[in-house]
Write a protein that holds these residues in place. Structure first.
Motif, PDB file in Angstrom:
ATOM      1  N   ASP A 183       0.826  -1.213   0.000  1.00 32.58           N
ATOM      2  CA  ASP A 183       0.000   0.000   0.000  1.00 32.58           C
ATOM      3  C   ASP A 183       0.857   1.259   0.000  1.00 32.58           C
ATOM      4  O   ASP A 183       0.541   2.242  -0.695  1.00 32.58           O
ATOM      5  CB  ASP A 183      -0.933   0.005   1.216  1.00 32.58           C
ATOM      6  CG  ASP A 183      -2.035  -1.044   1.114  1.00 32.58           C
ATOM      7  OD1 ASP A 183      -2.258  -1.571   0.001  1.00 32.58           O
ATOM      8  OD2 ASP A 183      -2.658  -1.353   2.150  1.00 32.58           O
ATOM      9  N   ALA A 184       1.947   1.251   0.777  1.00 30.20           N
ATOM     10  CA  ALA A 184       2.821   2.424   0.825  1.00 30.20           C
ATOM     11  C   ALA A 184       3.467   2.669  -0.531  1.00 30.20           C
ATOM     12  O   ALA A 184       3.570   3.823  -0.985  1.00 30.20           O
ATOM     13  CB  ALA A 184       3.889   2.239   1.903  1.00 30.20           C
ATOM     14  N   CYS A 185       3.913   1.615  -1.200  1.00 33.10           N
ATOM     15  CA  CYS A 185       4.579   1.785  -2.497  1.00 33.10           C
ATOM     16  C   CYS A 185       3.575   2.122  -3.592  1.00 33.10           C
ATOM     17  O   CYS A 185       3.925   2.800  -4.568  1.00 33.10           O
ATOM     18  CB  CYS A 185       5.358   0.528  -2.848  1.00 33.10           C
ATOM     19  SG  CYS A 185       6.792   0.275  -1.766  1.00 33.10           S
ATOM     20  N   ALA A 245       1.252   4.143  -3.143  1.00 35.11           N
ATOM     21  CA  ALA A 245       0.945   5.560  -2.920  1.00 35.11           C
ATOM     22  C   ALA A 245       2.099   6.481  -3.304  1.00 35.11           C
ATOM     23  O   ALA A 245       2.011   7.695  -3.102  1.00 35.11           O
ATOM     24  CB  ALA A 245       0.586   5.778  -1.451  1.00 35.11           C
ATOM     25  N   LEU A 246       3.212   5.937  -3.831  1.00 38.32           N
ATOM     26  CA  LEU A 246       4.340   6.772  -4.217  1.00 38.32           C
ATOM     27  C   LEU A 246       3.925   7.760  -5.304  1.00 38.32           C
ATOM     28  O   LEU A 246       3.244   7.405  -6.277  1.00 38.32           O
ATOM     29  CB  LEU A 246       5.490   5.894  -4.726  1.00 38.32           C
ATOM     30  CG  LEU A 246       6.233   5.085  -3.661  1.00 38.32           C
ATOM     31  CD1 LEU A 246       7.140   4.044  -4.309  1.00 38.32           C
ATOM     32  CD2 LEU A 246       7.035   6.005  -2.744  1.00 38.32           C
ATOM     33  N   ASN A 247       4.350   8.999  -5.137  1.00 42.80           N
ATOM     34  CA  ASN A 247       3.994  10.077  -6.057  1.00 42.80           C
ATOM     35  C   ASN A 247       4.964  10.063  -7.239  1.00 42.80           C
ATOM     36  O   ASN A 247       6.088  10.569  -7.140  1.00 42.80           O
ATOM     37  CB  ASN A 247       4.066  11.413  -5.312  1.00 42.80           C
ATOM     38  CG  ASN A 247       3.677  12.590  -6.194  1.00 42.80           C
ATOM     39  OD1 ASN A 247       3.208  12.407  -7.316  1.00 42.80           O
ATOM     40  ND2 ASN A 247       3.873  13.792  -5.689  1.00 42.80           N
ATOM     41  N   TYR A 248       4.515   9.476  -8.347  1.00 39.71           N
ATOM     42  CA  TYR A 248       5.356   9.354  -9.533  1.00 39.71           C
ATOM     43  C   TYR A 248       4.433   9.166 -10.733  1.00 39.71           C
ATOM     44  O   TYR A 248       3.346   8.586 -10.589  1.00 39.71           O
ATOM     45  CB  TYR A 248       6.290   8.137  -9.388  1.00 39.71           C
ATOM     46  CG  TYR A 248       7.519   8.176 -10.261  1.00 39.71           C
ATOM     47  CD1 TYR A 248       8.604   8.981  -9.922  1.00 39.71           C
ATOM     48  CD2 TYR A 248       7.590   7.427 -11.434  1.00 39.71           C
ATOM     49  CE1 TYR A 248       9.745   9.015 -10.716  1.00 39.71           C
ATOM     50  CE2 TYR A 248       8.724   7.457 -12.235  1.00 39.71           C
ATOM     51  CZ  TYR A 248       9.797   8.250 -11.870  1.00 39.71           C
ATOM     52  OH  TYR A 248      10.925   8.297 -12.667  1.00 39.71           O
ATOM     53  N   HIS A 304      -4.668  -2.870  -6.346  1.00 44.92           N
ATOM     54  CA  HIS A 304      -4.032  -1.675  -6.905  1.00 44.92           C
ATOM     55  C   HIS A 304      -3.961  -1.740  -8.431  1.00 44.92           C
ATOM     56  O   HIS A 304      -4.017  -0.694  -9.090  1.00 44.92           O
ATOM     57  CB  HIS A 304      -2.641  -1.508  -6.302  1.00 44.92           C
ATOM     58  CG  HIS A 304      -2.663  -1.147  -4.847  1.00 44.92           C
ATOM     59  ND1 HIS A 304      -3.174   0.041  -4.382  1.00 44.92           N
ATOM     60  CD2 HIS A 304      -2.255  -1.842  -3.742  1.00 44.92           C
ATOM     61  CE1 HIS A 304      -3.070   0.081  -3.054  1.00 44.92           C
ATOM     62  NE2 HIS A 304      -2.519  -1.050  -2.645  1.00 44.92           N
ATOM     63  N   GLU A 337       7.778   7.239   2.254  1.00 45.65           N
ATOM     64  CA  GLU A 337       6.831   8.349   2.173  1.00 45.65           C
ATOM     65  C   GLU A 337       6.419   8.564   0.716  1.00 45.65           C
ATOM     66  O   GLU A 337       7.170   8.237  -0.207  1.00 45.65           O
ATOM     67  CB  GLU A 337       7.471   9.623   2.731  1.00 45.65           C
ATOM     68  CG  GLU A 337       7.909   9.528   4.186  1.00 45.65           C
ATOM     69  CD  GLU A 337       6.743   9.507   5.149  1.00 45.65           C
ATOM     70  OE1 GLU A 337       5.618   9.853   4.701  1.00 45.65           O
ATOM     71  OE2 GLU A 337       6.923   9.151   6.324  1.00 45.65           O
ATOM     72  N   PRO A 338       5.230   9.137   0.476  1.00 49.20           N
ATOM     73  CA  PRO A 338       4.761   9.327  -0.905  1.00 49.20           C
ATOM     74  C   PRO A 338       5.726  10.107  -1.792  1.00 49.20           C
ATOM     75  O   PRO A 338       5.833   9.832  -2.990  1.00 49.20           O
ATOM     76  CB  PRO A 338       3.436  10.076  -0.715  1.00 49.20           C
ATOM     77  CG  PRO A 338       2.953   9.643   0.629  1.00 49.20           C
ATOM     78  CD  PRO A 338       4.187   9.484   1.468  1.00 49.20           C
ATOM     79  N   ASN A 339       6.454  11.085  -1.234  1.00 44.29           N
ATOM     80  CA  ASN A 339       7.349  11.911  -2.048  1.00 44.29           C
ATOM     81  C   ASN A 339       8.761  11.358  -2.169  1.00 44.29           C
ATOM     82  O   ASN A 339       9.659  12.059  -2.645  1.00 44.29           O
ATOM     83  CB  ASN A 339       7.418  13.332  -1.471  1.00 44.29           C
ATOM     84  CG  ASN A 339       6.174  14.139  -1.799  1.00 44.29           C
ATOM     85  OD1 ASN A 339       5.524  13.908  -2.817  1.00 44.29           O
ATOM     86  ND2 ASN A 339       5.834  15.074  -0.944  1.00 44.29           N
TER      87      ASN A 339
END
Length: 496
Positions: free
Chosen positions: A72-74, A76-79, A107, A152-154
């Motif tokens: 889930d964390a990966c 949500a990565l902002n890319y 996902h 983190e997302p960023n």
């Protein structure tokens, strides 16, 4: 008799010289790091005109307690979605497979390019999984996160531009600092965080500032795909595939870039068996990598200072052997000194000399503590934490010395995973107790643990003997050793 006494003193003195050499290299790295922190950090390079194709690799093996939060964390990565591929490299043999498959399907249905990769056999362990993933991806850059990490997302937005800044064509790796999700969980996790912070806030910063060899830390970083290929790809002949590839890449002329300002949060081991399995892998793997690359380092054209630092870097786990030898010999030395012969007076000075070896390390850990305190509330009492950490490290010297000697002798062993249990930030925060959870890695009540208990008693005897003989030079050493072995033995019993 005199020859035996001289031999004891000589071996003890050589161990202290090795410890002093290690301490002085850390002191120099600290000086370099402090200069870096005294200046303003360089600005982050601008975003590339076109974001590169990037693959996020998530190597897994039986991680039911953390696999869902990792995916889930990966996800949500902002890319840019059309430039991102998330690979779940799943070698699991338990319900992790179903849990991972469900999150991948979830996902993927939302438009993320995410795949669930399964191998027919777990050859090469983590290194084999990473190599397999590369063969099934097209990413120009490859980010790697172990199962206990929560980027983190960023994260990618903060790191990827460093591959495209000025003079970055030969940048092979961008590594970030590890954060700690559960530092305050227990004394065990606090001491681990204290030691890891020194590596990430001081050692890595100092190595980069001095132009010395850095190491990819196995996770929380990004590789350039062409760097991996040029260095020969992932090898599974050491337990630290990350350190091995790091040295092969830098010997080929690639540069590593370390970002202490970017943190990748991760879970610290909360049980003694998990910590010991991790320590075994790190210390044995470092010794294996030294055996594999040290001669080539000295044949390279790198400056002498860089080759010296690389030597202490690759052989830093040998410090545990020196500590163990010094510790075992310290009690007989009490009685040698008590004989009162003038020619044996150096024993007293050697005992005092041990304290001098700790002074550079104090500078090293103090700097790390100060930097960590800027990012979180400062823990109470630097001196207390330092003494407990030193004692605990000494208490692991028997366990880690065995790993080092096995590595230097070239004896192969399996890759033992470190259990991730999804621990909360504190015991009160919960996320479940470790008790009753599966995947314990070893029999804590084996012969080695019993020896650790005997050594704790041995150093308590040393304290009593020193007081009885009025020989107080070794008293601080024996206090640290008794405390350290006592802590290791206590946690081994408690977590058995």
């Amino acid at each position: 008799m005199l020859a035996l006494q001289v031999l004891l003193i000589t071996v003890y003195g050589l161990c202290l010289l090795l410890l002093l050499g290690f301490s002085l290299t850390q002191w120099q790295l600290t000086r370099l790091a402090r200069r870096v922190y005294a200046t303003s950090p360089p600005p982050t390079p601008p975003a590339p005109a076109e974001w590169p194709l990037l693959t996020v690799q998530l190597p897994l093996y039986n991680e039911p307690f953390v696999v869902e939060r990792l995916i889930d964390a990966c996800a949500a990565l902002n890319y840019p979605a059309d430039r991102l591929h998330v690979q779940v490299l799943d070698d699991s043999t338990d319900e992790t497979v179903a849990l991972a498959a469900a999150r991948v399907q979830h996902h993927a249905a939302r438009g993320l390019h995410i795949t669930h990769e399964r191998r027919t056999e777990r050859s090469g362990f983590k290194a084999g999984a990473l190599a397999y993933g590369l063969s099934r991806s097209e990413g120009e850059l490859v980010a790697i996160f172990d199962a206990d990490f929560l980027p983190e997302p960023n994260f990618l937005r903060q790191t990827v531009p460093h591959f495209f800044g000025p003079d970055s064509a030969r940048t092979g790796v961008v590594q970030t600092r590890w954060g700690h999700l559960n530092e305050d969980y227990s004394l065990l996790t606090e001491l681990q965080a204290f030691g890891l912070n020194a590596h990430f806030f001081v050692e890595q910063v100092g190595r980069q500032a001095g132009g010395h060899f850095l190491n990819f830390n196995g996770t929380g970083g990004i590789w350039r795909r062409t760097c991996i290929a040029d260095a020969g790809g992932w090898h599974a002949d050491t337990l630290t595939e990350d350190l091995d590839l790091s040295y092969r890449a830098q010997l080929r002329g690639w540069h590593f870039h370390y970002l202490p300002q970017v943190a990748a949060p991760a879970e610290l081991p909360i049980t003694m068996d998990a910590l010991k399995s991790q320590q075994f892998r790190w210390t044995k793997g470092a010794a294996e990598t030294a055996r594999k690359h040290l001669a080539q380092v000295w044949r390279s054209a790198h400056p002498l200072s860089t080759r010296l630092h690389a030597t202490f870097h690759l052989l830093n786990s040998a410090v545990f052997v020196a500590i163990l030898l010094m510790a075992v010999l310290s009690v007989p030395l009490l009685f040698v000194r008590a004989l009162g012969a003038e020619q044996l007076r150096p024993v007293f000075y050697l005992a005092s000399f041990f304290l001098l070896t700790l002074l550079p390390l104090t500078f090293y850990f103090r700097t790390a503590w100060q930097q960590a305190a800027r990012r979180r509330p400062a823990p109470a009492g630097f001196a207390g934490q330092l003494l407990l950490f030193l004692a605990f490290s000494m208490g692991l010297s028997l366990h880690n010395s065995r790993a080092v000697l096995l590595g230097l002798l070239g004896q192969r062993s399996a890759f033992i995973r470190t259990p991730k249990l999804g621990a909360g930030a504190s015991k009160a925060a919960g996320s479940g107790s470790w008790r009753g959870r599966r995947y314990r890695t070893s029999r804590l009540l084996g012969g080695l643990t019993l020896l650790e208990g005997l050594l704790a008693a041995y150093f308590l005897f040393g304290i009593g003997a020193g007081i009885y003989l009025h020989e107080y030079g070794l008293l601080p050493t024996h206090l640290l050793l008794a405390t350290g072995y006592g802590l290791v033995f206590y946690y081994s019993l408690r977590h058995a």
